[in-house]
Design a protein around this motif. Structure first.
Motif, PDB file in Angstrom:
ATOM      1  N   ALA A   1     -78.883 -24.618  48.755  1.00  0.00           N
ATOM      2  CA  ALA A   1     -79.555 -25.567  49.645  1.00  0.00           C
ATOM      3  C   ALA A   1     -80.620 -24.888  50.494  1.00  0.00           C
ATOM      4  CB  ALA A   1     -78.530 -26.249  50.537  1.00  0.00           C
ATOM      5  N   LEU A   2     -80.406 -23.623  50.854  1.00  0.00           N
ATOM      6  CA  LEU A   2     -81.359 -22.875  51.672  1.00  0.00           C
ATOM      7  C   LEU A   2     -81.909 -21.714  50.847  1.00  0.00           C
ATOM      8  CD1 LEU A   2     -79.305 -22.767  54.994  1.00  0.00           C
ATOM      9  CD2 LEU A   2     -81.233 -24.259  54.463  1.00  0.00           C
ATOM     10  N   VAL A   3     -83.241 -21.626  50.786  1.00  0.00           N
ATOM     11  CA  VAL A   3     -83.865 -20.627  49.921  1.00  0.00           C
ATOM     12  C   VAL A   3     -85.068 -20.003  50.625  1.00  0.00           C
ATOM     13  CG1 VAL A   3     -83.161 -21.786  47.795  1.00  0.00           C
ATOM     14  CG2 VAL A   3     -85.346 -22.366  48.847  1.00  0.00           C
ATOM     15  N   GLY A   4     -85.567 -18.934  50.046  1.00  0.00           N
ATOM     16  CA  GLY A   4     -86.817 -18.321  50.477  1.00  0.00           C
ATOM     17  C   GLY A   4     -87.734 -18.150  49.272  1.00  0.00           C
ATOM     18  N   ARG A   5     -89.011 -18.553  49.389  1.00  0.00           N
ATOM     19  CA  ARG A   5     -89.973 -18.425  48.280  1.00  0.00           C
ATOM     20  C   ARG A   5     -91.297 -17.902  48.801  1.00  0.00           C
ATOM     21  NH1 ARG A   5     -89.152 -23.782  44.354  1.00  0.00           N
ATOM     22  NH2 ARG A   5     -86.961 -23.379  43.847  1.00  0.00           N
ATOM     23  N   VAL A   6     -92.070 -17.323  47.894  1.00  0.00           N
ATOM     24  CA  VAL A   6     -93.327 -16.681  48.262  1.00  0.00           C
ATOM     25  C   VAL A   6     -94.491 -17.416  47.587  1.00  0.00           C
ATOM     26  CG1 VAL A   6     -94.654 -14.537  48.219  1.00  0.00           C
ATOM     27  CG2 VAL A   6     -92.155 -14.454  48.532  1.00  0.00           C
ATOM     28  N   PHE A   7     -95.547 -17.706  48.375  1.00  0.00           N
ATOM     29  CA  PHE A   7     -96.708 -18.438  47.867  1.00  0.00           C
ATOM     30  C   PHE A   7     -97.996 -17.703  48.217  1.00  0.00           C
ATOM     31  CE2 PHE A   7     -93.391 -21.566  48.536  1.00  0.00           C
ATOM     32  CZ  PHE A   7     -93.464 -22.377  47.407  1.00  0.00           C
ATOM     33  N   ARG A   8     -99.006 -17.892  47.337  1.00  0.00           N
ATOM     34  CA  ARG A   8    -100.368 -17.448  47.652  1.00  0.00           C
ATOM     35  C   ARG A   8    -101.120 -18.680  48.157  1.00  0.00           C
ATOM     36  NH1 ARG A   8    -101.608 -15.194  43.324  1.00  0.00           N
ATOM     37  NH2 ARG A   8    -101.604 -12.988  43.944  1.00  0.00           N
TER      38      ARG A   8
ATOM     39  N   GLU B   1     -96.931 -20.306  43.543  1.00  0.00           N
ATOM     40  CA  GLU B   1     -95.780 -19.450  43.840  1.00  0.00           C
ATOM     41  C   GLU B   1     -95.962 -18.131  43.104  1.00  0.00           C
ATOM     42  OE1 GLU B   1     -90.878 -19.556  43.942  1.00  0.00           O
ATOM     43  OE2 GLU B   1     -92.014 -21.284  43.196  1.00  0.00           O
ATOM     44  N   VAL B   2     -95.652 -17.028  43.807  1.00  0.00           N
ATOM     45  CA  VAL B   2     -95.839 -15.696  43.230  1.00  0.00           C
ATOM     46  C   VAL B   2     -94.554 -14.891  43.377  1.00  0.00           C
ATOM     47  CG1 VAL B   2     -98.319 -15.685  43.679  1.00  0.00           C
ATOM     48  CG2 VAL B   2     -96.752 -14.788  45.408  1.00  0.00           C
ATOM     49  N   ASP B   3     -94.559 -13.730  42.740  1.00  0.00           N
ATOM     50  CA  ASP B   3     -93.399 -12.842  42.804  1.00  0.00           C
ATOM     51  C   ASP B   3     -93.203 -12.347  44.243  1.00  0.00           C
ATOM     52  OD1 ASP B   3     -91.306 -11.145  42.134  1.00  0.00           O
ATOM     53  OD2 ASP B   3     -92.663  -9.484  41.691  1.00  0.00           O
ATOM     54  N   GLY B   4     -91.972 -12.432  44.723  1.00  0.00           N
ATOM     55  CA  GLY B   4     -91.702 -12.029  46.111  1.00  0.00           C
ATOM     56  C   GLY B   4     -90.934 -10.735  46.218  1.00  0.00           C
TER      57      GLY B   4
ATOM     58  N   ALA C   1     -91.174 -29.801  48.120  1.00  0.00           N
ATOM     59  CA  ALA C   1     -92.166 -30.817  48.490  1.00  0.00           C
ATOM     60  C   ALA C   1     -93.448 -30.189  49.029  1.00  0.00           C
ATOM     61  CB  ALA C   1     -91.572 -31.767  49.528  1.00  0.00           C
ATOM     62  N   ALA C   2     -93.326 -29.047  49.703  1.00  0.00           N
ATOM     63  CA  ALA C   2     -94.490 -28.415  50.325  1.00  0.00           C
ATOM     64  C   ALA C   2     -95.289 -27.555  49.348  1.00  0.00           C
ATOM     65  CB  ALA C   2     -94.039 -27.553  51.508  1.00  0.00           C
ATOM     66  N   ALA C   3     -94.679 -27.178  48.234  1.00  0.00           N
ATOM     67  CA  ALA C   3     -95.309 -26.233  47.314  1.00  0.00           C
ATOM     68  C   ALA C   3     -96.726 -26.628  46.891  1.00  0.00           C
ATOM     69  CB  ALA C   3     -94.415 -26.023  46.091  1.00  0.00           C
ATOM     70  N   PRO C   4     -96.987 -27.885  46.502  1.00  0.00           N
ATOM     71  CA  PRO C   4     -98.365 -28.238  46.078  1.00  0.00           C
ATOM     72  C   PRO C   4     -99.384 -28.071  47.198  1.00  0.00           C
ATOM     73  CG  PRO C   4     -96.790 -29.908  45.347  1.00  0.00           C
ATOM     74  CD  PRO C   4     -96.063 -29.030  46.311  1.00  0.00           C
TER      75      PRO C   4
END
Length: 560
Positions: A213-220, A285-288, A277-280
């Motif tokens: 439910a809780l995650v961390g992701r990396v974006f450019r 998304e890139v390698d973190g 939902a926020a990704a677009p």
């Protein structure tokens, strides 16, 4: 030879009852499992035919410790729910009133004695603590020793007979029959409620989750060029947090008013559905691999804020200043040692244990705002424990006559009320009265099992007589004492209280204090939404039903 050994060394009979009883109780047939207490009672009744007996003092001490620990662990939730959880609490009132009426009808029609009536209540309501409070009440009736022992033996026998049928009935009623009466697909209904509470369709507790439910992701950063950190977080209800920003290979201090630039690499943490939902709007998304673990700190916090009681997780986040709520997430909610869904629509109660996750500084700030950290400790405050039991014994001497019926709380009722009070004080002043959950569980499990073994051994010789006297009448009465309150609660909860079906059925399982029923419900629904209703009625019925033991004894003695 064996009988002589058990008579001369009754401790062998005690631990034999516990060992074999819990082994028997561990076997499961579908959703039905007897449990260790009922298994212990069955073995003790059989061993009691040999004449093995335990000292009455051991029985009384064991029950006092069990009932105090029961009140202590339930105190914070009991006081939290007794006022504001009135819709669910009303179902516990339905349970209490209806079973008392049914017991009095059974006493009149079947000519039950006080012991058999109390045992029927304990078994049909699957509340073992009634055995202790009713046994003490019978000891105060003034009968000779032989008559007192016979009535106390009848409590145990009636309990053992009606418990099995009451258990099967409540499990099947909540998980199978009630959904048929309501004409609903329970799994689809639970999924709808899960989404209504803010769940994103991911599988819940008890299942293998498709994603945490809780995650961390990396974006450019791409489309979010020029937006500030605060703007992005605010757009998504502060259900995500920009934890780190890397610009041109160097880390940039994260400030709510920092404007993001195209090409920035950002680490975003929070609720999975919010990040999806926020990704677009953020970018690719890139390698973190170059970032550390962000949701690394975990703290268990007891919620004590008065203004937070009754708020949902989402409402609490909305009302908190952004600088205080930022980066703090509730990963789990534990109520009465049971985990309930930590969804945006989940209502929180004072006394809940919230598992906070996030960066170290964030969760420590959140803990200070919400309550106090539940420090992991193995130490029991025996001063507090001993004082609590003594106060309970003093309260137990209180009593009186109501309408010609003599009522006295006894040690059981007194220690139950004392446990409630001392548990509530502990929740308000956490520096005193340490009783770790594991220690409290040992007191409850071993105390109740030892008490049940003691009364089962003493009841052995009289058990067969009672079964022969009433035959199938006791099982039939036990089934009715589950179905009538269950049907009433189903009708009232659906027609007047407008409760969601999964929570309503969970509440009916809770009003019967039935752990197997809620386990079966969670299995049928596919998520833990029924637990939300279960915890409230369980907290109330677990307190009120044992207090009904002396009431039933007094009323049955008057009528019979």
């Amino acid at each position: 030879m064996i009988g002589e050994l058990l008579r001369t060394q009754p401790e062998i009979a005690l631990f034999t009852s516990l060992a074999i009883g819990y082994l028997i109780g561990s076997f499961r047939i579908g959703p039905i499992q007897l449990g260790g207490v009922c298994g212990t009672l069955i073995v003790a009744l059989l061993l009691g035919q040999t004449g093995a007996r335990l000292a009455p003092d051991l029985k009384n001490i064991a029950f006092a410790l069990f009932i105090f620990a029961l009140g202590f662990t339930g105190g914070p939730q009991f006081f939290a729910n007794i006022g504001r959880g009135w819709r669910y609490g009303l179902l516990s009132v339905v349970e209490i009133v209806s079973v008392l009426v049914l017991i009095m009808i059974a006493v009149t029609v079947m000519r039950l004695d006080a012991g058999t009536a109390a045992g029927l209540l304990a078994g049909a309501a699957t509340e073992s603590a009634v055995i202790g409070t009713a046994s003490e009440a019978i000891a105060r009736l003034g009968f000779d020793e032989a008559q007192t022992l016979r009535l106390q033996a009848n409590i145990v026998t009636a309990y053992s007979v009606s418990y099995l049928f009451g258990l099967i009935t409540i499990v099947l009623f909540t998980s199978q029959f009630a959904p048929l009466l309501l004409r609903v697909d329970l799994r689809e209904e639970a999924a709808r409620v899960w989404r209504k509470l803010g769940g994103d369709g991911a599988l819940s507790e008890g299942q293998h989750a498709a994603a945490p439910a809780l995650v961390g992701r990396v974006f450019r950063i791409g489309a979010a060029h020029g937006a500030t950190v605060l703007t992005i977080e605010q757009q998504h209800g502060f259900n995500l947090t920009i934890e780190q920003v890397r610009r041109n290979g160097a880390n940039v201090p994260v400030d709510p008013h920092l404007a993001l630039a195209s090409g920035d690499i950002v680490l975003v943490a929070g609720r999975r559905e919010a990040i999806v939902a926020a990704a677009p709007d953020l970018g690719d998304e890139v390698d973190g691999a170059g970032f550390g673990q962000v949701l690394a700190e975990k703290l268990d916090v007891v919620l004590t804020r008065r203004d937070a009681h009754g708020l949902t997780v989402a409402q609490m986040r909305e009302r908190a200043p952004p600088d205080e709520a930022r980066g703090v997430y509730i990963a789990a909610v534990t109520r009465l040692e049971t985990t309930i869904p930590a969804l945006p629509g989940t209502e929180l109660n004072r006394g809940d244990v919230l598992t906070l996750v996030g960066a170290k500084a964030d969760v420590e700030r959140g803990a200070r705002r919400l309550g106090y950290v539940l420090v992991a400790t193995q130490k029991t405050d025996f001063v507090y424990l001993g004082l609590g039991v003594l106060v309970g014994m003093a309260i137990g001497h209180l009593g009186g006559r109501i309408g010609g019926v003599s009522l006295a709380l006894g040690t059981g009722g007194g220690c139950l009320l004392s446990g409630l009070l001392f548990g509530w004080i502990r929740s308000r002043h956490p520096l005193v009265g340490s009783l770790p959950p594991a220690a409290a569980q040992i007191l409850k499990d071993f105390g109740l099992a030892t008490f049940i073994a003691a009364v089962g051994l003493s009841a052995g010789p009289d058990a067969i007589k009672l079964v022969r006297e009433y035959g199938l009448a006791l099982p039939a009465a036990g089934i009715l004492m589950v179905l009538v309150p269950g049907l009433l609660s189903l009708w009232i909860g659906r027609m007047f209280l407008k409760l969601e079906t999964p929570m309503l059925l969970g509440a009916i399982a809770g009003q019967q204090c039935s752990t197997p029923a809620i386990s079966a419900l969670v299995g049928v629904t596919g998520n833990s939404t029924p637990v939300i209703g279960y915890t409230i009625t369980y907290a109330l019925s677990n307190i009120f039903l044992p207090l009904m033991g002396p009431v039933v004894v007094g009323l049955a003695g008057k009528l019979s």
